[in-house]
Design a protein around this motif. Sequence first.
Motif, PDB file in Angstrom:
ATOM      1  N   ALA A  35      74.068 -31.314 -53.180  1.00 34.35           N
ATOM      2  CA  ALA A  35      74.439 -30.975 -51.806  1.00 34.35           C
ATOM      3  C   ALA A  35      73.257 -30.345 -51.075  1.00 34.35           C
ATOM      4  CB  ALA A  35      75.633 -30.029 -51.802  1.00 34.35           C
ATOM      5  N   TYR A  36      72.548 -29.483 -51.758  1.00 36.39           N
ATOM      6  CA  TYR A  36      71.374 -28.844 -51.150  1.00 36.39           C
ATOM      7  C   TYR A  36      70.284 -29.875 -50.867  1.00 36.39           C
ATOM      8  CZ  TYR A  36      67.351 -25.797 -50.544  1.00 36.39           C
ATOM      9  OH  TYR A  36      66.231 -25.187 -50.051  1.00 36.39           O
ATOM     10  N   ASN A  37      70.098 -30.830 -51.779  1.00 44.77           N
ATOM     11  CA  ASN A  37      69.048 -31.838 -51.614  1.00 44.77           C
ATOM     12  C   ASN A  37      69.316 -32.786 -50.454  1.00 44.77           C
ATOM     13  OD1 ASN A  37      67.584 -30.804 -53.743  1.00 44.77           O
ATOM     14  ND2 ASN A  37      68.412 -32.244 -55.237  1.00 44.77           N
ATOM     15  N   VAL A  38      70.577 -33.107 -50.191  1.00 47.01           N
ATOM     16  CA  VAL A  38      70.880 -34.065 -49.117  1.00 47.01           C
ATOM     17  C   VAL A  38      71.293 -33.387 -47.818  1.00 47.01           C
ATOM     18  CG1 VAL A  38      71.541 -35.878 -50.727  1.00 47.01           C
ATOM     19  CG2 VAL A  38      73.292 -34.389 -49.783  1.00 47.01           C
ATOM     20  N   GLU A  39      71.215 -32.062 -47.782  1.00 41.94           N
ATOM     21  CA  GLU A  39      71.682 -31.319 -46.606  1.00 41.94           C
ATOM     22  C   GLU A  39      70.955 -31.726 -45.325  1.00 41.94           C
ATOM     23  OE1 GLU A  39      73.009 -26.757 -45.744  1.00 41.94           O
ATOM     24  OE2 GLU A  39      71.317 -27.120 -47.079  1.00 41.94           O
ATOM     25  N   GLN A  40      69.669 -31.981 -45.391  1.00 47.25           N
ATOM     26  CA  GLN A  40      68.896 -32.317 -44.191  1.00 47.25           C
ATOM     27  C   GLN A  40      69.045 -33.775 -43.772  1.00 47.25           C
ATOM     28  OE1 GLN A  40      67.302 -30.047 -42.309  1.00 47.25           O
ATOM     29  NE2 GLN A  40      68.145 -28.547 -43.742  1.00 47.25           N
ATOM     30  N   THR A  41      69.418 -34.642 -44.697  1.00 44.88           N
ATOM     31  CA  THR A  41      69.489 -36.068 -44.373  1.00 44.88           C
ATOM     32  C   THR A  41      70.898 -36.552 -44.093  1.00 44.88           C
ATOM     33  OG1 THR A  41      69.591 -36.628 -46.716  1.00 44.88           O
ATOM     34  CG2 THR A  41      67.418 -36.627 -45.686  1.00 44.88           C
ATOM     35  N   SER A  44      77.310 -34.867 -43.707  1.00 43.20           N
ATOM     36  CA  SER A  44      78.691 -35.104 -44.130  1.00 43.20           C
ATOM     37  C   SER A  44      78.783 -35.216 -45.654  1.00 43.20           C
ATOM     38  CB  SER A  44      79.266 -36.349 -43.462  1.00 43.20           C
ATOM     39  OG  SER A  44      78.536 -37.493 -43.852  1.00 43.20           O
ATOM     40  N   LEU A  45      77.830 -35.884 -46.283  1.00 37.86           N
ATOM     41  CA  LEU A  45      77.804 -35.968 -47.743  1.00 37.86           C
ATOM     42  C   LEU A  45      77.591 -34.586 -48.342  1.00 37.86           C
ATOM     43  CD1 LEU A  45      77.806 -37.543 -50.389  1.00 37.86           C
ATOM     44  CD2 LEU A  45      75.370 -37.978 -50.029  1.00 37.86           C
ATOM     45  N   SER A  46      76.728 -33.810 -47.731  1.00 39.56           N
ATOM     46  CA  SER A  46      76.471 -32.453 -48.208  1.00 39.56           C
ATOM     47  C   SER A  46      77.739 -31.604 -48.130  1.00 39.56           C
ATOM     48  CB  SER A  46      75.359 -31.819 -47.374  1.00 39.56           C
ATOM     49  OG  SER A  46      75.150 -30.499 -47.766  1.00 39.56           O
TER      50      SER A  46
END
Length: 75
Positions: A35-41, A44-46
Amino acid sequence: MSTHFCKVGKTTPNKNKKVSLKDLENKYAQFIEEAYNVEQTDLSLSDTLFHEAQKLKQRILNLKSANALNLDAAF
């Protein structure tokens, strides 16, 4: 379209399956990290991953409190 291989709505999770506390803690850590890794991209997934992590955290806390209660009852 054929629904020959479709299992949506036809299967249910096995609630009697034994899951170790360590496995749940590892899954929780993986959800939080992803979740932290995809937070910027992909926000909604995060959010979805954080939500799943929170559900796992609550399950872990419930299991830990249940284990503590069982130990107190044994003494």
